[in-house]
Design a protein around this motif. Structure first.
Motif, PDB file in Angstrom:
ATOM      1  N   THR A   1       2.615   1.610  -3.474  1.00 25.61           N
ATOM      2  CA  THR A   1       1.618   1.977  -4.478  1.00 25.61           C
ATOM      3  C   THR A   1       1.226   3.446  -4.352  1.00 25.61           C
ATOM      4  O   THR A   1       0.960   4.122  -5.350  1.00 25.61           O
ATOM      5  N   ALA A   2       1.206   3.955  -3.110  1.00 29.40           N
ATOM      6  CA  ALA A   2       0.814   5.343  -2.872  1.00 29.40           C
ATOM      7  C   ALA A   2       1.758   6.349  -3.515  1.00 29.40           C
ATOM      8  O   ALA A   2       1.419   7.533  -3.651  1.00 29.40           O
TER       9      ALA A   2
ATOM     10  N   LEU B   1      -2.007   8.479   2.942  1.00 30.16           N
ATOM     11  CA  LEU B   1      -1.893   7.105   2.463  1.00 30.16           C
ATOM     12  C   LEU B   1      -0.826   6.334   3.228  1.00 30.16           C
ATOM     13  O   LEU B   1      -0.978   5.148   3.513  1.00 30.16           O
TER      14      LEU B   1
ATOM     15  N   ILE C   1      -6.051  12.763   3.910  1.00 35.49           N
ATOM     16  CA  ILE C   1      -6.455  12.627   2.510  1.00 35.49           C
ATOM     17  C   ILE C   1      -7.616  13.563   2.189  1.00 35.49           C
ATOM     18  O   ILE C   1      -7.617  14.247   1.152  1.00 35.49           O
TER      19      ILE C   1
ATOM     20  N   VAL D   1       0.800   9.072  -6.212  1.00 35.84           N
ATOM     21  CA  VAL D   1       0.235  10.403  -5.957  1.00 35.84           C
ATOM     22  C   VAL D   1       1.256  11.507  -6.227  1.00 35.84           C
ATOM     23  O   VAL D   1       0.974  12.450  -6.978  1.00 35.84           O
TER      24      VAL D   1
ATOM     25  N   PHE E   1      -0.596  12.062   0.127  1.00 38.32           N
ATOM     26  CA  PHE E   1       0.449  11.029   0.231  1.00 38.32           C
ATOM     27  C   PHE E   1       0.738  10.696   1.689  1.00 38.32           C
ATOM     28  O   PHE E   1       0.868   9.520   2.057  1.00 38.32           O
TER      29      PHE E   1
ATOM     30  N   ALA F   1       0.833  -1.206   0.000  1.00 32.29           N
ATOM     31  CA  ALA F   1       0.000   0.000   0.000  1.00 32.29           C
ATOM     32  C   ALA F   1       0.865   1.253   0.000  1.00 32.29           C
ATOM     33  O   ALA F   1       0.565   2.237  -0.690  1.00 32.29           O
TER      34      ALA F   1
ATOM     35  N   ALA G   1      -6.894   9.207  -4.452  1.00 32.42           N
ATOM     36  CA  ALA G   1      -6.266   8.795  -3.190  1.00 32.42           C
ATOM     37  C   ALA G   1      -7.297   8.562  -2.102  1.00 32.42           C
ATOM     38  O   ALA G   1      -7.006   7.923  -1.085  1.00 32.42           O
TER      39      ALA G   1
END
Length: 309
Positions: free
Chosen positions: A105-106, A139, A278, A109, A136, A102, A250
């Motif tokens: 993958t973030a 996340l 977020i 952004v 970001f 996770a 996001a």
């Protein structure tokens, strides 16, 4: 110097539509989690996007006779990027824990505004950059402290590449959205993503699962969701910049967490704080100077069509 009172919060209908599909997107987590106990990921992705392509084809069948080479090319590269995202994440999750996945993958952004600047020569405005930073950070908090235990194995590298692929997908949508029909390109990209997923099954050692109403029902439901999501993304990114779209996307885990909480899951305090970050990022990115509506998207031509980046 601008003060907060000189800014106002403005959401266009396209941005509101993107927020709406992130709610749907977030709801898919629970469905996918259930389906994965009955089928492999590539077969499920292939079936899901095949259904989405069929739905879009039925809805936009009259438009398909006017399919252009640009729409075919654009749909093919976007569909390929969708497949790459899913396949790399699947490969990465074989050796990388979900928290680290996770987190890595973030990275899409902050990558989106950087690529938008370098490739499309469109620097994002200050509020967009602040929104990116907040989203970001949020996340990372949702991923949790274990997410920062990152190595340099094949799984980590694959997941990093998937983040880059997500950023490229969002950028490609912005690149082609202004010169294509949203319905026609949605058909092509869903079909390409489906075909590549099915073709990749032998490469990943994945076979056709035993029949189950669980994966069939889930795939059909997500086919409807995917058709709506892909069309909305193609339509909305005609006027929403890639950077602001990335910030809105996001919010997907936020809605996933809310829906999961309704299903009985409990979010840790750090994840709740990340969700707030977020949401703050989305809000800040939409702040515009009241006396001067600065934006990081091109102004439309006289005919109302935005020029090609």
């Amino acid at each position: 110097m601008h003060t907060l009172s000189k800014y106002k919060l403005v959401f266009s209908r396209q941005e509101l539509a993107l927020i709406a599909i992130t709610v749907i997107w977030g709801a898919t987590f629970l469905i996918i989690h259930t389906a994965m106990s009955h089928t492999g990921p590539l077969f499920f992705v292939g079936l899901r996007f095949l259904g989405a392509a069929a739905i879009c084809l039925v809805i936009f069948r009259k438009r398909m006779r006017h399919l252009t080479l640009t729409e075919l090319r654009g749909g093919a590269v976007i569909g390929t990027s969708i497949f790459i995202v899913f396949s790399l994440q699947t490969f990465g999750l074989q050796t990388v824990n979900s928290s680290t996945s996770a987190f890595l993958t973030a990275l899409y952004v902050p990558l989106v505004p950087l690529l938008q600047w370098l490739v499309l020569k469109r620097p994002p405005k200050t509020t967009t950059l602040v929104g990116v930073a907040l989203a970001f950070a949020g996340l990372v908090m949702i991923a949790g402290p274990d997410a920062l235990h990152v190595g340099l194995g094949a799984g980590e590298i694959a997941t990093l590449l998937s983040a880059f692929a997500i950023a490229v997908e969002i950028l490609l949508m912005s690149r082609f959205a202004t010169v294509v029909d949203s319905g026609r390109i949605s058909v092509v990209q869903c079909f390409v993503a489906s075909a590549l997923s099915f073709l990749a099954m032998p490469l990943f050692g994945e076979g056709i699962p035993d029949f189950s109403w669980v994966w069939l029902t889930a795939a059909l439901g997500l086919a409807v969701a995917s058709a709506l999501i892909q069309f909305t993304m193609n339509w909305a990114q005609k006027t929403v910049s890639a950077s602001r779209a990335a910030i809105i996307y996001a919010g997907e885990p936020v809605w996933g967490g809310i829906i999961g909480r309704m299903a009985g899951d409990r979010l840790p305090p750090l994840a709740l704080l990340g969700a707030l970050f977020i949401v703050a990022g989305v809000i800040v990115s939409e702040l515009k100077a009241a006396e001067k509506q600065q934006d990081d998207t091109p102004l439309p031509d006289d005919d109302g069509v935005r020029p090609t980046p």
